[in-house]
Design a protein around this motif. Structure first.
Motif, PDB file in Angstrom:
ATOM      1  N   VAL A  48       0.855  -1.193   0.000  1.00  0.00           N
ATOM      2  CA  VAL A  48       0.000   0.000   0.000  1.00  0.00           C
ATOM      3  C   VAL A  48       0.888   1.240   0.000  1.00  0.00           C
ATOM      4  N   ALA A  51       2.570   3.035   3.286  1.00  0.00           N
ATOM      5  CA  ALA A  51       3.528   2.393   4.179  1.00  0.00           C
ATOM      6  C   ALA A  51       4.908   3.024   4.016  1.00  0.00           C
ATOM      7  N   ARG A  76       6.382 -11.762  13.013  1.00  0.00           N
ATOM      8  CA  ARG A  76       5.492 -10.763  13.589  1.00  0.00           C
ATOM      9  C   ARG A  76       6.056 -10.432  14.963  1.00  0.00           C
ATOM     10  N   MET A  78       6.127  -8.742  18.069  1.00  0.00           N
ATOM     11  CA  MET A  78       5.237  -7.908  18.871  1.00  0.00           C
ATOM     12  C   MET A  78       6.062  -7.111  19.877  1.00  0.00           C
ATOM     13  N   TYR A  85       6.632  -2.009  22.297  1.00  0.00           N
ATOM     14  CA  TYR A  85       6.351  -2.517  20.958  1.00  0.00           C
ATOM     15  C   TYR A  85       7.406  -1.984  20.001  1.00  0.00           C
ATOM     16  N   PRO A  88       3.134  -0.479  15.160  1.00  0.00           N
ATOM     17  CA  PRO A  88       1.931  -1.233  14.787  1.00  0.00           C
ATOM     18  C   PRO A  88       2.098  -2.007  13.488  1.00  0.00           C
ATOM     19  N   LYS A  89       2.927  -1.474  12.584  1.00  0.00           N
ATOM     20  CA  LYS A  89       3.090  -2.162  11.302  1.00  0.00           C
ATOM     21  C   LYS A  89       3.823  -3.480  11.482  1.00  0.00           C
ATOM     22  N   CYS A  91       3.435  -5.365  14.131  1.00  0.00           N
ATOM     23  CA  CYS A  91       2.431  -6.275  14.695  1.00  0.00           C
ATOM     24  C   CYS A  91       1.500  -6.781  13.599  1.00  0.00           C
ATOM     25  N   GLY A  92       1.289  -5.976  12.578  1.00  0.00           N
ATOM     26  CA  GLY A  92       0.364  -6.380  11.520  1.00  0.00           C
ATOM     27  C   GLY A  92       1.080  -6.741  10.233  1.00  0.00           C
ATOM     28  N   GLU A  95      -0.307  -9.663   8.071  1.00  0.00           N
ATOM     29  CA  GLU A  95      -1.566  -9.302   7.416  1.00  0.00           C
ATOM     30  C   GLU A  95      -1.298  -8.437   6.193  1.00  0.00           C
ATOM     31  N   MET A  96      -0.386  -7.480   6.354  1.00  0.00           N
ATOM     32  CA  MET A  96      -0.079  -6.615   5.224  1.00  0.00           C
ATOM     33  C   MET A  96       0.461  -7.430   4.067  1.00  0.00           C
ATOM     34  N   ASN A  99      -2.027  -9.997   2.437  1.00  0.00           N
ATOM     35  CA  ASN A  99      -3.117  -9.416   1.671  1.00  0.00           C
ATOM     36  C   ASN A  99      -2.639  -8.622   0.460  1.00  0.00           C
ATOM     37  N   ASN A 100      -1.385  -8.157   0.515  1.00  0.00           N
ATOM     38  CA  ASN A 100      -0.902  -7.368  -0.610  1.00  0.00           C
ATOM     39  C   ASN A 100      -0.313  -8.222  -1.718  1.00  0.00           C
ATOM     40  N   PRO A 111       2.897 -14.675  16.490  1.00  0.00           N
ATOM     41  CA  PRO A 111       3.512 -13.510  17.127  1.00  0.00           C
ATOM     42  C   PRO A 111       4.758 -13.895  17.934  1.00  0.00           C
ATOM     43  N   TYR A 113       6.973 -12.850  20.986  1.00  0.00           N
ATOM     44  CA  TYR A 113       7.163 -12.029  22.184  1.00  0.00           C
ATOM     45  C   TYR A 113       8.535 -12.393  22.733  1.00  0.00           C
TER      46      TYR A 113
ATOM     47  N   PRO B  78       0.635   0.785  20.920  1.00  0.00           N
ATOM     48  CA  PRO B  78       1.747   1.166  20.041  1.00  0.00           C
ATOM     49  C   PRO B  78       1.429   2.326  19.116  1.00  0.00           C
ATOM     50  N   LEU B 274      -7.629 -10.164  11.136  1.00  0.00           N
ATOM     51  CA  LEU B 274      -6.630  -9.553  12.017  1.00  0.00           C
ATOM     52  C   LEU B 274      -6.936 -10.075  13.413  1.00  0.00           C
ATOM     53  N   LEU B 276      -5.029 -10.124  16.104  1.00  0.00           N
ATOM     54  CA  LEU B 276      -4.351  -9.558  17.268  1.00  0.00           C
ATOM     55  C   LEU B 276      -4.623  -8.072  17.384  1.00  0.00           C
ATOM     56  N   ILE B 278      -3.301  -4.626  17.410  1.00  0.00           N
ATOM     57  CA  ILE B 278      -2.032  -4.060  16.945  1.00  0.00           C
ATOM     58  C   ILE B 278      -1.935  -2.578  17.262  1.00  0.00           C
ATOM     59  N   MET B 309      -0.294   4.638  11.615  1.00  0.00           N
ATOM     60  CA  MET B 309       0.320   3.313  11.456  1.00  0.00           C
ATOM     61  C   MET B 309      -0.680   2.171  11.507  1.00  0.00           C
ATOM     62  N   ILE B 312      -2.833   1.940   8.342  1.00  0.00           N
ATOM     63  CA  ILE B 312      -2.153   1.491   7.123  1.00  0.00           C
ATOM     64  C   ILE B 312      -2.251  -0.025   7.034  1.00  0.00           C
ATOM     65  N   VAL B 313      -2.133  -0.681   8.196  1.00  0.00           N
ATOM     66  CA  VAL B 313      -2.291  -2.138   8.203  1.00  0.00           C
ATOM     67  C   VAL B 313      -3.713  -2.497   7.798  1.00  0.00           C
ATOM     68  N   SER B 316      -4.368  -2.283   4.173  1.00  0.00           N
ATOM     69  CA  SER B 316      -3.879  -3.434   3.406  1.00  0.00           C
ATOM     70  C   SER B 316      -4.878  -4.577   3.418  1.00  0.00           C
ATOM     71  N   ILE B 317      -5.614  -4.683   4.532  1.00  0.00           N
ATOM     72  CA  ILE B 317      -6.514  -5.825   4.679  1.00  0.00           C
ATOM     73  C   ILE B 317      -7.857  -5.566   3.998  1.00  0.00           C
TER      74      ILE B 317
END
Lengths: 306, 365
Positions: A48, A51, A76, A78, A85, A88-89, A91-92, A95-96, A99-100, A111, A113, B78, B274, B276, B278, B309, B312-313, B316-317
């Protein structure tokens, strides 16, 4: 089984762990190439547009691996420290990517930790089970991977230069030569030595960050802020260069915090995105060097910042 | 102490009721405007997100009217919002303002004791008895809930109303009148009355308006100024809208989150895409997109500030959800440079698209 590991984001710091772990489990580990034009372009094409550049490049690495392996590792991450952290990107990130990009092989997206060995091991166990290994094999591989990671030291601390600067920013911006257009070499060629955050102890970093009103909840705030303030206060460096990718959420905060903490210290921010021109970067580093030189050797009693 | 707080949609009415009830002196910053954004942008860091800039504008305008204390909520997720207080304190100090900040963080991050300490600073400037204080808090929460319900009702009925613009004008009148109330109880009964009036707005139940869900980042969806009053515009177009993110939802979510029983429906709906938390409200954005599809909405609009942030995730979804459920979703990015005309064009095009999907181009006239 071929396991693909993308050479993007925090790979630069934690590759011994990932490579050793999957290697010891008997998988054929395939690491994507160093970032190059093709990976870079693919990343920009599929990710996307909002980003940041490192995340786009990570997409490029996964795209490179997608036909070459049976399982791709998308870490991932976390938390690396308790209650902290990365972004957030991160953590996700799975998914990014999932899906992309189309046509991906199965991925490890559990995840991570890394706040304690036990928490990290639970990730290792899940990943090992995906490869069909039993607990004993996983344990052995895990221990070897930890050992390899412990023996691996990153960081730059140059000696023998008359000017020394602190190079801060996210590790993937500092160590990815394609992304930052070989910044480390550029700085060295201009006769400036580099020091990075890895050479400052954790407790010193934490002590600086404790002075903040709000406990930082991003690992890189603590690292970069603590490092910048500490090295400036203890006069270990003459200036600070911050490499930041455009639209990085955490950097927009960290840079402000450093500016507030060090109102009168040479501080250069290099913003990097997919359109960054090399000539502009060169000019800025050269100008910064000239400024430092004058400040140090000619007019050291006058603040060059005005 | 003369307290102030940043704007967030209709929150100012709830806070006004709270402070009136507590008998605390306060300043409500002037409504968000280009002026607030301009002075905010001038002094804020370049790359920070839009809410920060508008909030700085709010503070500076409030200070001009005599405020000396800012009350702000915090977070340790975060997302960048958690760092706002630190940056804003430094910024206001460096601009030469003597402004005190009271940051209300979650107890798990600063400890329950520290939270009570900070709350007691606010409480100590009120001369009311403890019972009266509790009653004031209760009334304020009631008002917030009622306002959100009334607003949601107006947004939903706007698609069905017989006299165009009635819901919109009633709700705006409600806000204006509520602002004039000096007694929380008076405000409560006023909003109740307006809610009833909106409920009895003549509607045409045979209409089948386009229904759009507004999802995305919490500040930019709730605060009308930051999204060019998108909901008012949609009301004008005769579109029914729904928005899950409201101040009262946020309150409830915060209160229930330590027990992990907050927003169960959203968690369940978003699990596939998704799983979790985030940070920010990415998960809520995903969950609401799916929930609104289930509720028979025609499409969804995601709004977020540039560089957010978590969103943006979710951006994407969202295309994957759009594909899997055959559900149109449009993403709109706002920041201090966004032009309104471009925004409207995209909005109109999206509504056209939704209408045509129903095979009836003349729909809604």
């Amino acid at each position: 089984m071929k396991v693909g590991i993308p050479k993007g984001l925090l790979y630069c710091k934690y590759h011994p762990f990932l490579v050793t772990f999957f290697g010891e489990l008997g998988a054929e580990v395939i690491v994507s190439e160093d970032t190059n034009k093709n990976i870079f372009d693919a990343g920009i094409k599929y990710c996307v547009d909002d980003a940041c550049l490192p995340v786009k490049i990570f997409h490029g690495h996964v795209n490179f691996l997608k036909d070459k392996c049976d399982l791709v590792v998308i870490p991932r991450i976390m938390q690396l420290w308790k209650n902290e952290y990365i972004c957030p990107k991160f953590c996700g990130l799975p998914e990014m990517v999932l899906n992309n990009l189309n046509g991906l092989p199965p991925a490890i997206t559990d995840p991570i930790y890394a706040t304690s060995w036990k928490n990290l091991y639970s990730w290792a166990q899940k990943s090992g089970n995906l490869l069909g290994k039993n607990n004993r094999q996983i344990k052995v591989a895990f221990n070897k991977a930890i050992e390899a990671q412990k023996n691996h030291k990153t960081g730059i601390d140059d000696e023998g230069y008359e000017i020394k600067i602190a190079l801060t920013g996210h590790p993937y911006n500092i160590y990815d030569k394609f992304l930052n257009m070989n910044l480390v070499k550029k700085i060295n060629n201009l006769g400036m030595g580099i020091r990075t955050a890895e050479f400052t102890q954790e407790d010193i970093l934490a002590r600086e960050a404790d002075n903040l009103y709000k406990r930082p909840f991003w690992t890189f705030v603590r690292e970069n802020y603590g490092f910048a303030l500490n090295s400036a206060k203890e006069k270990k460096v003459d200036g600070i260069i911050y490499v930041s990718s455009f639209n990085c959420g955490t950097d927009s905060v960290i840079i402000e915090l450093i500016k507030n903490g060090l109102p009168d210290f040479p501080f250069l921010i290099l913003k990097i995105d997919e359109h960054t021109g090399e000539a502009g970067i060169n000019t800025r580093i050269e100008a910064f060097r000239d400024m430092l030189e004058r400040r140090l050797f000619n007019e050291s009693h006058i603040s060059t910042l005005g | 102490m003369k307290a102030t707080f940043p704007h967030l949609g209709n929150v100012y009415l709830g806070v006004k009721a709270l402070f009136d009830g507590l008998g605390i002196d306060y300043v409500i910053p002037p409504q968000n405007s280009d002026h607030a954004l301009n002075i905010g942008t001038r002094h804020s860091p370049d790359e920070i997100c839009l809410p920060f800039k508008i909030m700085i504008g709010n503070y500076m305008q409030a200070v001009e009217e005599g405020a000396d204390t800012v009350i702000l909520t915090g977070s340790c997720g975060p997302c960048r919002f958690g760092e706002y207080c630190e940056l804003q304190m430094n910024l206001m100090k460096s601009l030469g303002y003597d402004l005190k900040f009271i940051v209300l963080d979650m107890p798990k991050d600063i400890g329950i004791k520290e939270l009570f300490n900070r709350l007691s600073i606010i409480g100590s400037s009120s001369k009311k008895s403890r019972l009266q204080k509790l009653r004031a808090v209760k009334t304020a929460v009631q008002i917030m809930h009622l306002l959100d319900e009334t607003e949601a009702l107006a947004h939903y009925l706007a698609g069905y109303e017989r006299n165009k613009g009635q819901c919109k004008s009633l709700f705006h009148r409600c806000r204006r009148e509520a602002m004039k109330c000096s007694d929380p109880q008076e405000m409560l009964s006023l909003i109740k009355e307006y809610k009833k009036r909106i409920e009895y707005v003549p509607v045409d139940i045979n209409k089948d308006p386009v229904k759009i869900a507004i999802i995305g980042e919490i500040y930019t969806v709730i605060e009308p100024y930051s999204n060019f009053c998108i909901e008012d515009k949609l009301m004008d177009y005769g579109v029914s809208t729904k928005r899950g993110m409201t101040p009262s939802w946020w309150l409830k979510n915060m209160a229930l989150s330590p027990l992990k029983i907050n927003s169960l429906d959203i968690k369940k709906a978003s699990r596939k895409y998704l799983s979790l938390e985030i940070g920010g409200h990415a998960r809520e954005c995903i969950g609401e997109a799916i929930l609104s599809w289930k509720e028979g909405f025609d499409g969804a609009i995601q709004i977020y500030p540039l560089g957010c942030m978590p969103e943006i995730v979710s951006k994407s979804i969202l295309p994957a959800i759009s594909r899997d459920y055959d559900f149109p979703i449009m993403s709109l990015v706002v920041d201090d440079m966004t032009g309104e005309a471009g925004f409207i064009t995209r909005l109109e095009a999206f509504i056209d698209l939704l209408e045509r999907r129903r095979d009836n181009v003349l729909f809604g006239s």
